[in-house]
Design an enzyme around this catalytic site. Sequence first.
Site, PDB file in Angstrom:
ATOM      1  N   ARG A  21       0.782  -1.226   0.000  1.00  0.00           N
ATOM      2  CA  ARG A  21       0.000   0.000   0.000  1.00  0.00           C
ATOM      3  C   ARG A  21       0.814   1.276   0.000  1.00  0.00           C
ATOM      4  O   ARG A  21       0.394   2.274  -0.574  1.00  0.00           O
ATOM      5  CB  ARG A  21      -0.934   0.027   1.209  1.00  0.00           C
ATOM      6  N   TYR A  22       1.952   1.227   0.658  1.00  0.00           N
ATOM      7  CA  TYR A  22       2.606   2.505   0.917  1.00  0.00           C
ATOM      8  C   TYR A  22       3.963   2.715   0.227  1.00  0.00           C
ATOM      9  O   TYR A  22       4.274   3.839  -0.175  1.00  0.00           O
ATOM     10  CB  TYR A  22       2.785   2.700   2.436  1.00  0.00           C
ATOM     11  N   HIS A  92      82.633 -24.775 -25.966  1.00  0.00           N
ATOM     12  CA  HIS A  92      82.773 -23.765 -27.033  1.00  0.00           C
ATOM     13  C   HIS A  92      82.510 -24.393 -28.406  1.00  0.00           C
ATOM     14  O   HIS A  92      82.938 -23.869 -29.426  1.00  0.00           O
ATOM     15  CB  HIS A  92      84.176 -23.135 -27.029  1.00  0.00           C
ATOM     16  N   SER A 222      63.318 -32.458 -47.021  1.00  0.00           N
ATOM     17  CA  SER A 222      63.494 -31.158 -47.665  1.00  0.00           C
ATOM     18  C   SER A 222      62.768 -31.196 -48.993  1.00  0.00           C
ATOM     19  O   SER A 222      62.906 -32.152 -49.764  1.00  0.00           O
ATOM     20  CB  SER A 222      64.985 -30.859 -47.882  1.00  0.00           C
ATOM     21  N   ARG A 236      60.853 -26.770 -34.793  1.00  0.00           N
ATOM     22  CA  ARG A 236      59.550 -26.247 -34.368  1.00  0.00           C
ATOM     23  C   ARG A 236      59.575 -25.878 -32.893  1.00  0.00           C
ATOM     24  O   ARG A 236      59.078 -24.823 -32.484  1.00  0.00           O
ATOM     25  CB  ARG A 236      58.452 -27.276 -34.633  1.00  0.00           C
TER      26      ARG A 236
END
Length: 417
Positions: A21-22, A92, A222, A236
């Site tokens: 109601r209010y 190396h 190749s 890869r």
Amino acid sequence: MAAPGAEEDPFVRYRSPLVSRYASPEMGFNFSERKKFGTWRRLWLYLAQAQKDLIVLRDGFNLLLPKLATVISRLADFAEQYAALPTLGFTHYQPAQLTTVGKRCCLWIQDLCMDLRNLERARDDLRFRGVKGTTGTQASFLQLFEGDHDKVEELDRLVTVKAGFKRAYLITGQTYSRKVDVEVLSVLASLGASIHKICTDIRLLANLKEIEEPFETDQIGSSAMPYKRNPMRSERCCSLARHLMTLVLNPLHTASVQWFERTLDDSANRRVSLAEAFLTADIILSTLQNISEGLVVYPKVIERRIRQELPFMATENIIMAMVKAGGNRQDCHEKIRILSQQAAVVVKQEGGDNDLIAQIRADPYFSPIQGQLESLLEPTSFTGRASQQVVRFLKEEARPMLIPYQSKMGVKMELAL
């Protein structure tokens, strides 16, 4: 018991007149069941959005770790098989003292074991952001629980546990610190460096024709030169590993420019760099597994290269044997020096084989040790404790680290070319 249909029929259930109601429609909705449940859903959505990156990172590590353990296991089998096979060592990239094929492989394994520990540490160090709110103060949750700090902390704990984490960060801004991303990508970049080194070694060994990666019967080495067997898989891995190593720069820059509690210029960058780092690591681990399961060793080629270099390495042993037989060390040293230089001319200028031992056999000065020359030139006498080191390392360090992953190790990796 509620009457049938009570949930749907507003005339069956009590409603406060304050609402019916209010109160304004806005205020009535603010305390409605729909608002309550909607708020809960939004809160969980916000939490999920804020936490998903840490859920994702942890699961990413959990996917990578068994794959890394599988690679270590395959290489450990290879190292064990060739623990005692002598091979020429290089420093190396110049001929040095002998080592063994298995010992060299253990250098690779040791790096990967460090990566395994680093990935485990980075995963276990991850904490949950928890329920911290928009700037990390937990203000909205404190309001939700009407100022009850204990309930906020308990919610933080419960959400953390339900997400599968042992701990939550006590301090956050709007996000967890982007330094976390730096740590995550740092260990992945380090893994990339290890794999790049391993695959570079394999590529160099392939050039020497001592060891090759697996090569399928119908694989084209190749497109231009049909006789070639290019180390495509190792190439890869090196290519992608370089990409992985560079990705750590992204979170470094991102962490450095996060203003105050957060800026949004982290989002698009992280969306790319974090995902690509884990995806790239996954790809190169799968490829390295395939390589490690099919490595081909050519002992005769290895032996021939040893025979080319071993006479020079054996000179110290020959000198000591002559001294024990009563010879003068200085005289023997000078004899060996002259013969060694002559042999070097044959090898370098004439392209012939190293004939130092043949010259020593033909020189009467060395007659006291003629019967010892074969044993003095036995390659296994130049490898020191290499094979024993392999056995101990695999038994005490490498294989025990794999125990937690035994049930998750992958089957043999078939790789699409």
